[in-house]
Design a protein around this motif. Structure first.
Motif, PDB file in Angstrom:
ATOM      1  N   PRO A   1       0.827  -1.203   0.000  1.00 35.26           N
ATOM      2  CA  PRO A   1       0.000   0.000   0.000  1.00 35.26           C
ATOM      3  C   PRO A   1       0.863   1.255   0.000  1.00 35.26           C
ATOM      4  O   PRO A   1       1.762   1.408   0.830  1.00 35.26           O
ATOM      5  N   CYS A   2       0.615   2.154  -0.959  1.00 33.53           N
ATOM      6  CA  CYS A   2       1.414   3.375  -1.046  1.00 33.53           C
ATOM      7  C   CYS A   2       0.577   4.645  -0.951  1.00 33.53           C
ATOM      8  O   CYS A   2       1.125   5.723  -0.724  1.00 33.53           O
ATOM      9  N   TYR A   3      -0.746   4.537  -1.132  1.00 33.26           N
ATOM     10  CA  TYR A   3      -1.604   5.713  -0.993  1.00 33.26           C
ATOM     11  C   TYR A   3      -3.023   5.244  -0.739  1.00 33.26           C
ATOM     12  O   TYR A   3      -3.451   4.209  -1.248  1.00 33.26           O
ATOM     13  N   GLY A   4      -3.755   6.013   0.059  1.00 31.26           N
ATOM     14  CA  GLY A   4      -5.140   5.672   0.317  1.00 31.26           C
ATOM     15  C   GLY A   4      -5.971   6.886   0.659  1.00 31.26           C
ATOM     16  O   GLY A   4      -5.464   7.859   1.233  1.00 31.26           O
ATOM     17  N   MET A   5      -7.244   6.825   0.280  1.00 31.79           N
ATOM     18  CA  MET A   5      -8.199   7.865   0.658  1.00 31.79           C
ATOM     19  C   MET A   5      -9.500   7.227   1.115  1.00 31.79           C
ATOM     20  O   MET A   5      -9.968   6.243   0.526  1.00 31.79           O
ATOM     21  N   MET A   6     -10.068   7.796   2.170  1.00 32.04           N
ATOM     22  CA  MET A   6     -11.438   7.502   2.573  1.00 32.04           C
ATOM     23  C   MET A   6     -12.234   8.775   2.365  1.00 32.04           C
ATOM     24  O   MET A   6     -11.949   9.794   2.983  1.00 32.04           O
ATOM     25  N   HIS A   7     -13.211   8.715   1.461  1.00 33.82           N
ATOM     26  CA  HIS A   7     -14.017   9.890   1.119  1.00 33.82           C
ATOM     27  C   HIS A   7     -15.437   9.688   1.614  1.00 33.82           C
ATOM     28  O   HIS A   7     -16.076   8.683   1.301  1.00 33.82           O
ATOM     29  N   GLN A   8     -15.926  10.652   2.403  1.00 36.27           N
ATOM     30  CA  GLN A   8     -17.324  10.648   2.840  1.00 36.27           C
ATOM     31  C   GLN A   8     -18.000  11.841   2.157  1.00 36.27           C
ATOM     32  O   GLN A   8     -17.897  12.979   2.622  1.00 36.27           O
ATOM     33  N   PRO A   9     -18.676  11.597   1.025  1.00 40.59           N
ATOM     34  CA  PRO A   9     -19.198  12.725   0.256  1.00 40.59           C
ATOM     35  C   PRO A   9     -20.340  13.472   0.931  1.00 40.59           C
ATOM     36  O   PRO A   9     -20.518  14.675   0.677  1.00 40.59           O
ATOM     37  N   PHE A  10     -21.119  12.804   1.792  1.00 42.80           N
ATOM     38  CA  PHE A  10     -22.236  13.483   2.441  1.00 42.80           C
ATOM     39  C   PHE A  10     -21.745  14.520   3.443  1.00 42.80           C
ATOM     40  O   PHE A  10     -22.257  15.638   3.518  1.00 42.80           O
ATOM     41  N   THR A  11     -20.729  14.163   4.227  1.00 41.97           N
ATOM     42  CA  THR A  11     -20.161  15.109   5.191  1.00 41.97           C
ATOM     43  C   THR A  11     -19.067  15.968   4.564  1.00 41.97           C
ATOM     44  O   THR A  11     -18.528  16.854   5.233  1.00 41.97           O
ATOM     45  N   ARG A  12     -18.726  15.669   3.300  1.00 42.21           N
ATOM     46  CA  ARG A  12     -17.700  16.409   2.541  1.00 42.21           C
ATOM     47  C   ARG A  12     -16.333  16.336   3.237  1.00 42.21           C
ATOM     48  O   ARG A  12     -15.622  17.318   3.358  1.00 42.21           O
ATOM     49  N   GLU A  13     -15.980  15.113   3.643  1.00 41.94           N
ATOM     50  CA  GLU A  13     -14.699  14.881   4.332  1.00 41.94           C
ATOM     51  C   GLU A  13     -13.837  13.926   3.523  1.00 41.94           C
ATOM     52  O   GLU A  13     -14.337  12.940   2.962  1.00 41.94           O
ATOM     53  N   ARG A  14     -12.530  14.198   3.517  1.00 47.49           N
ATOM     54  CA  ARG A  14     -11.559  13.320   2.873  1.00 47.49           C
ATOM     55  C   ARG A  14     -10.399  13.085   3.825  1.00 47.49           C
ATOM     56  O   ARG A  14      -9.827  14.028   4.368  1.00 47.49           O
ATOM     57  N   PHE A  15     -10.077  11.819   4.011  1.00 43.78           N
ATOM     58  CA  PHE A  15      -8.979  11.395   4.866  1.00 43.78           C
ATOM     59  C   PHE A  15      -7.991  10.660   3.962  1.00 43.78           C
ATOM     60  O   PHE A  15      -8.347   9.675   3.322  1.00 43.78           O
ATOM     61  N   SER A  16      -6.762  11.117   3.894  1.00 43.39           N
ATOM     62  CA  SER A  16      -5.809  10.510   2.968  1.00 43.39           C
ATOM     63  C   SER A  16      -4.444  10.336   3.628  1.00 43.39           C
ATOM     64  O   SER A  16      -4.114  11.012   4.607  1.00 43.39           O
ATOM     65  N   GLY A  17      -3.649   9.413   3.073  1.00 46.00           N
ATOM     66  CA  GLY A  17      -2.318   9.181   3.613  1.00 46.00           C
ATOM     67  C   GLY A  17      -1.458   8.415   2.638  1.00 46.00           C
ATOM     68  O   GLY A  17      -1.964   7.707   1.761  1.00 46.00           O
ATOM     69  N   ASP A  18      -0.148   8.559   2.805  1.00 48.34           N
ATOM     70  CA  ASP A  18       0.802   7.849   1.947  1.00 48.34           C
ATOM     71  C   ASP A  18       1.772   7.000   2.759  1.00 48.34           C
ATOM     72  O   ASP A  18       2.814   6.583   2.250  1.00 48.34           O
ATOM     73  N   GLY A  19       1.432   6.731   4.000  1.00 51.15           N
ATOM     74  CA  GLY A  19       2.307   5.949   4.866  1.00 51.15           C
ATOM     75  C   GLY A  19       3.301   6.781   5.643  1.00 51.15           C
ATOM     76  O   GLY A  19       3.760   6.368   6.705  1.00 51.15           O
ATOM     77  N   GLY A  20       3.630   7.964   5.113  1.00 50.01           N
ATOM     78  CA  GLY A  20       4.551   8.858   5.799  1.00 50.01           C
ATOM     79  C   GLY A  20       3.874  10.035   6.456  1.00 50.01           C
ATOM     80  O   GLY A  20       4.400  10.626   7.409  1.00 50.01           O
ATOM     81  N   SER A  21       2.704  10.385   5.959  1.00 52.25           N
ATOM     82  CA  SER A  21       1.918  11.467   6.530  1.00 52.25           C
ATOM     83  C   SER A  21       0.456  11.213   6.200  1.00 52.25           C
ATOM     84  O   SER A  21       0.135  10.385   5.335  1.00 52.25           O
ATOM     85  N   ALA A  22      -0.429  11.927   6.886  1.00 52.49           N
ATOM     86  CA  ALA A  22      -1.864  11.784   6.648  1.00 52.49           C
ATOM     87  C   ALA A  22      -2.522  13.135   6.859  1.00 52.49           C
ATOM     88  O   ALA A  22      -2.073  13.922   7.690  1.00 52.49           O
TER      89      ALA A  22
END
Length: 261
Positions: A113-134
């Motif tokens: 795993p090198c990148y990931g996002m969790m997107h909640q479109p109703f609350t308009r939130e995005r949580f992302s990370g690349d293993g080194g920062s989030a």
């Protein structure tokens, strides 16, 4: 050739999938049970539509990349880059009108795993990370995410989607951890991992996960300073029994109990 800005592309994927999903949320949406007679496992037109539009974008931009998705299977898993998709993680919450769901978009490079996002479109939130920062982006702005310090289980807030999703033996091991923590709550699916990365939850314990349930969340949790493994301490991207913690001390304490069986 300039390096690919995967972060910008994932934002595009989040935009198009969110636009597909939102009209169905809190609507008279029918859910099909794909469990084959087991525990209720719903899928909706929103799940399928969102994954289809994400796959279309990936094929157009990166035709050599592989894709693994919950609704439409896998292709080119031996590629250097493989996208791992769960269009609606938490479909049971989605069809219940609750907000504990999100779109998971993960990227593997050479199986890691090198990148990931969790997107909640109703609350308009995005949580992302690349293993080194989030990082978090939402109505309240943008900020770096960090897990919080927690000395041990007695101080920990624990989440699981539901112990009913575990087999009896695993449920007993989970209960041994649950008895030690300060607070235990159920629900959340992918949202619980995002709250761990934000420093609001200390421990998430799950079982019977698929790769698309967890791959996108690994770079987020690790990028925020957390630890995420299987119950036996191995890599988590294949799914199965997973434990995530914001503090390595809590992770070690949980593993000692989860491995007691």
């Amino acid at each position: 050739m300039a390096p690919v800005d995967f972060e910008a592309f994932v934002d595009e994927l989040a935009n198009v999938s969110g636009t597909t999903i939102l009209p169905f949320f809190r609507s008279a949406l029918a859910a099909e049970d794909k469990s084959g007679g087991g525990n209720f496992d719903p899928v909706t037109e929103a799940d399928r539509g969102a994954e289809a539009v994400i796959r279309q974008k990936i094929r157009a931009m990166f035709p050599s990349h592989g894709v693994m998705g919950e609704e439409y299977g896998s292709e080119r898993l031996d590629a250097e880059f493989v996208w791992v998709l769960d269009p609606i993680d938490g479909t049971k919450s989605f069809i219940s009108g609750m907000v504990g769901w999100g779109t998971l978009i993960g990227l593997l490079r050479n199986g890691q795993p090198c990148y990931g996002m969790m997107h909640q479109p109703f609350t308009r939130e995005r949580f992302s990370g690349d293993g080194g920062s989030a990082k978090y982006r939402g109505p309240g702005g943008e900020r770096t995410m960090r897990t919080r310090s927690c000395a041990g289980l007695a101080d920990a807030v624990l989440y699981t989607t539901s112990p009913r999703l575990m087999v009896e033996a695993d449920r007993a091991l989970f209960s041994a951890v649950e008895e030690k923590v300060k607070l235990s709550r159920y629900g959340g699916d992918c949202y619980a991992y995002a709250m761990l990365a934000m420093g609001l939850v200390d421990l998430v314990i799950e079982a019977n996960l698929q790769p698309y349930d967890i791959t996108a969340l690994i770079p987020i949790v690790e990028g925020a300073g957390g630890v995420i493994t299987t119950w036996d301490g191995g890599p988590a991207q294949a799914g199965g029994r997973v434990v995530a913690a914001g503090d390595a001390r809590v992770h070690a304490a949980a593993l000692s109990l989860l491995q007691a069986g």
